[in-house]
Design a protein around this motif. Structure first.
Motif, mmCIF file in Angstrom:
data_model
loop_
_atom_site.group_PDB
_atom_site.id
_atom_site.type_symbol
_atom_site.label_atom_id
_atom_site.label_comp_id
_atom_site.label_asym_id
_atom_site.label_seq_id
_atom_site.Cartn_x
_atom_site.Cartn_y
_atom_site.Cartn_z
ATOM 1 N N ARG A 122 -0.410 2.525 12.972
ATOM 2 C CA ARG A 122 1.012 2.767 13.276
ATOM 3 C C ARG A 122 1.791 3.071 12.001
ATOM 4 N NH1 ARG A 122 1.040 -0.872 17.676
ATOM 5 N NH2 ARG A 122 1.456 -2.638 16.347
ATOM 6 N N ARG A 123 1.479 2.301 10.939
ATOM 7 C CA ARG A 123 2.229 2.495 9.691
ATOM 8 C C ARG A 123 2.002 3.886 9.107
ATOM 9 N NH1 ARG A 123 4.620 -0.799 5.496
ATOM 10 N NH2 ARG A 123 4.608 -2.422 7.080
ATOM 11 N N PHE A 124 0.748 4.346 9.190
ATOM 12 C CA PHE A 124 0.397 5.660 8.613
ATOM 13 C C PHE A 124 -0.173 6.541 9.731
ATOM 14 C CE2 PHE A 124 -0.484 2.403 5.287
ATOM 15 C CZ PHE A 124 0.549 2.728 4.413
ATOM 16 N N MET A 140 0.833 -1.206 0.000
ATOM 17 C CA MET A 140 0.000 0.000 0.000
ATOM 18 C C MET A 140 0.871 1.261 0.000
ATOM 19 S SD MET A 140 -3.072 0.720 2.681
ATOM 20 C CE MET A 140 -3.394 2.390 3.234
ATOM 21 N N GLU A 141 1.964 1.178 0.752
ATOM 22 C CA GLU A 141 2.876 2.319 0.879
ATOM 23 C C GLU A 141 3.432 2.772 -0.468
ATOM 24 O OE1 GLU A 141 5.550 1.478 4.291
ATOM 25 O OE2 GLU A 141 6.837 2.945 3.309
ATOM 26 N N THR A 142 3.539 1.845 -1.402
ATOM 27 C CA THR A 142 4.155 2.176 -2.695
ATOM 28 C C THR A 142 3.134 2.689 -3.719
ATOM 29 O OG1 THR A 142 3.792 -0.017 -3.640
ATOM 30 C CG2 THR A 142 5.830 0.286 -2.379
ATOM 31 N N LEU A 143 1.849 2.667 -3.375
ATOM 32 C CA LEU A 143 0.821 3.027 -4.363
ATOM 33 C C LEU A 143 0.687 4.551 -4.477
ATOM 34 C CD1 LEU A 143 -2.013 0.495 -3.385
ATOM 35 C CD2 LEU A 143 -0.445 0.349 -5.336
ATOM 36 N N PRO A 144 0.304 5.039 -5.676
ATOM 37 C CA PRO A 144 0.041 6.475 -5.804
ATOM 38 C C PRO A 144 -1.215 6.840 -5.009
ATOM 39 C CG PRO A 144 -0.477 5.311 -7.868
ATOM 40 C CD PRO A 144 0.113 4.293 -6.940
ATOM 41 N N GLN A 145 -1.150 7.978 -4.322
ATOM 42 C CA GLN A 145 -2.299 8.393 -3.496
ATOM 43 C C GLN A 145 -3.282 9.227 -4.327
ATOM 44 O OE1 GLN A 145 -1.230 9.990 0.371
ATOM 45 N NE2 GLN A 145 0.763 8.992 0.270
ATOM 46 N N LEU A 202 -12.898 3.452 0.269
ATOM 47 C CA LEU A 202 -12.494 4.498 1.221
ATOM 48 C C LEU A 202 -11.158 5.083 0.752
ATOM 49 C CD1 LEU A 202 -12.830 6.099 3.831
ATOM 50 C CD2 LEU A 202 -11.810 4.192 5.085
ATOM 51 N N PRO A 203 -11.225 6.172 -0.054
ATOM 52 C CA PRO A 203 -9.967 6.783 -0.514
ATOM 53 C C PRO A 203 -9.245 7.438 0.670
ATOM 54 C CG PRO A 203 -11.906 7.604 -1.729
ATOM 55 C CD PRO A 203 -12.407 6.872 -0.532
ATOM 56 N N VAL A 204 -7.969 7.102 0.828
ATOM 57 C CA VAL A 204 -7.195 7.666 1.948
ATOM 58 C C VAL A 204 -5.876 8.272 1.443
ATOM 59 C CG1 VAL A 204 -8.115 6.193 3.799
ATOM 60 C CG2 VAL A 204 -6.148 5.399 2.456
ATOM 61 N N ARG A 205 -5.322 9.154 2.286
ATOM 62 C CA ARG A 205 -4.018 9.778 2.024
ATOM 63 C C ARG A 205 -3.195 9.758 3.300
ATOM 64 N NH1 ARG A 205 -3.216 12.625 -2.320
ATOM 65 N NH2 ARG A 205 -4.999 13.279 -3.580
ATOM 66 N N TRP A 206 -1.896 9.951 3.151
ATOM 67 C CA TRP A 206 -0.998 10.106 4.294
ATOM 68 C C TRP A 206 0.249 10.862 3.813
ATOM 69 C CZ3 TRP A 206 -1.993 5.607 1.651
ATOM 70 C CH2 TRP A 206 -0.924 5.075 0.922
ATOM 71 N N ASP A 207 0.980 11.468 4.753
ATOM 72 C CA ASP A 207 2.256 12.112 4.399
ATOM 73 C C ASP A 207 3.429 11.259 4.877
ATOM 74 O OD1 ASP A 207 0.911 14.309 3.364
ATOM 75 O OD2 ASP A 207 0.691 15.163 5.370
ATOM 76 N N THR A 208 3.189 10.571 6.015
ATOM 77 C CA THR A 208 4.293 9.826 6.643
ATOM 78 C C THR A 208 3.932 8.349 6.736
ATOM 79 O OG1 THR A 208 4.301 11.738 8.106
ATOM 80 C CG2 THR A 208 5.816 9.935 8.658
ATOM 81 N N ALA A 209 4.879 7.509 6.342
ATOM 82 C CA ALA A 209 4.720 6.075 6.567
ATOM 83 C C ALA A 209 5.885 5.617 7.449
ATOM 84 C CB ALA A 209 4.732 5.320 5.249
ATOM 85 N N VAL A 210 5.564 4.876 8.521
ATOM 86 C CA VAL A 210 6.612 4.510 9.481
ATOM 87 C C VAL A 210 6.941 3.027 9.368
ATOM 88 C CG1 VAL A 210 7.228 4.461 11.914
ATOM 89 C CG2 VAL A 210 5.723 6.259 11.067
#
Ligand code: HEM
Length: 394
Positions: free
Chosen positions: A358-360, A119-124, A386-394
């Protein structure tokens, strides 16, 4: 009855619970079963075996024409009464013990990590349902049953049709036939080449001993496959959206304390009650519920989503409170048909929510709530996407 707010049951249901808790309602086929809306009364119905789960019982209030056609065509033990129900259910109990479920923990944890990595690698924006909520339970139930996950497009499409109350009887029958045909081939393949999975064990321990026919095994596989992924998937989708609207409580779940996470999962199960079309039963004898006489041959809808919001049982029932005590909700049903897969559902949810949060840490919906497609027309409530966005992935 339509919801005014996507996070609450219809106001009409609340009004009935306050004013007329056992009352007649008109349903799609013109019949008028009893709608039971209070917690104690819902539990009384579900605990009483004079109420039948058999679609062929006179007065049985089917959810829709499609669901009726499916349940008639594809009989599984969820739609049977004891002793037949108990005989089949017993054959699966060993597969769902707390110990057996616990042995799936590494699989669930690995699957969660893999899905979050991807998921982290997908375009938001990313659709959380497609990327995480649906594949997680689907992969787990496939592995457990011995169904190739690579076929998920096929069986997800058909199980969607089976759970849509607006789908016509012929379309539901078609989806049912396709899925049953697929599972019949799979059971035959397990007979030729057994693996380390639930279906192979059914073949070896039940079909070969003459306790179960191949057709019965197909019915069981069908029930587990359909019940096993849409329910948990929608708890992940709608549950995440709910948590994102309660950032303080989400932060506590992110902390990961197991007791807090377990209590939070129970609270989300209660508040959201995704299996929201009521438990359907038909009286086989005259029975009094909440002071109302229900006669033999009359239908009953025991509204779990209303019972779980009953202020007589839960303080501030419309609030999310992950520290709620004595949370004896009926989101998994009650009585002999109480959800068989609940240990697995709990395990998946207890791992999924904290790992995702935790990841996002700044996960957020990418659209306003008005633009989120809710599943009003489905037997299992939740969000289609459920379209989602994030700035930081841990
Ligand atoms: C959060 C997820 C889940 C929810 C909310 C849920 C809810 C329910 C409910 C309300 C019932 C009662 C039906 C009735 O009284 O007529 C039920 C039954 C059942 N569920 Fe679940 N379920 C979930 C997950 C699962 C999973 C993961 C599986 C299997 C792997 C599963 C398998 C079953 C089966 C086999 C029954 C029928 C039990 C019987 O008739 O004896 N469920 N579920």
């Amino acid at each position: 009855m339509a919801r005014e707010c996507p996070f609450d049951p219809p106001a009409e249901v609340r009004a009935l619970r306050e004013e007329s808790p056992v009352s007649r309602v008109r349903i799609w086929d013109g019949s008028s079963p009893w709608l039971v809306t209070r917690y104690d009364d819902v539990r009384a119905v579900l605990a009483d075996q004079r109420f039948s789960s058999d679609v062929d019982s006179p007065g049985y209030p089917a959810t829709s024409a499609g669901v009726k056609a499916r349940r008639k065509e594809s009989r599984s033990f969820i739609a049977m009464d004891d002793p037949d129900h108990a005989r089949y259910r017993k054959m699966l109990i060993g597969e769902f013990t707390v110990r057996r479920t616990e042995s799936l923990r590494p699989l669930v944890e690995e699957t969660v990590t893999e899905l979050l990595d991807a998921m982290e690698t997908l375009p938001q924006p990313v659709d959380l349902v497609e990327a995480f909520a649906l594949p997680l339970p689907s992969m787990v139930i496939c592995r457990m049953l011995g169904v190739p996950y690579s076929d998920h497009g096929f069986f997800q499409e058909h199980s969607k049709a089976l759970l849509d109350v607006t789908v016509r009887a012929d379309a539901a029958k078609h989806a049912n036939d396709e899925l049953r045909g697929y599972l019949a081939e799979l059971v035959a393949a397990k007979e030729r080449e057994p693996g380390d999975d639930l279906l192979s064990r059914l073949v070896e321990r039940r079909i070969h001993t003459g306790e179960l026919t191949a057709d019965d095994a197909v019915g069981m596989a069908f029930l587990l496959l359909v019940a096993g992924h849409e329910t948990t998937a929608n708890m992940i989708g709608l549950g995440t959206l709910t948590l994102l609207r309660h950032p303080d409580q989400a932060a506590e779940i992110r902390g990961g304390d197991p007791a807090t996470v377990a209590a939070a999962v129970e609270e989300l199960l209660r508040l959201l009650t995704v299996v929201h079309t009521g438990r359907r039963r038909a009286a086989t004898e005259d029975v009094e519920i909440g002071g109302v006489l229900i006669r033999a041959g009359e239908g009953v809808i025991a509204a779990g989503e209303s019972a779980n919001r009953d202020p007589g049982q839960f303080a501030n029932p419309d609030e999310l409170d992950i520290h709620r005590r004595g949370n004896h909700h009926v989101a998994f049903g009650f009585g002999v048909h109480q959800c068989l897969g609940q240990p697995l559902a709990r395990l998946e949810l207890q791992i999924a929510y904290p790992a995702l949060l935790r990841r996002f840490p700044d996960l957020r919906p990418a659209v306003p709530v008005e633009e989120i497609p809710f599943r009003d027309e489905m037997v299992v409530y939740g969000v289609h996407a459920l379209p989602v966005r994030w700035d930081t992935a841990v």
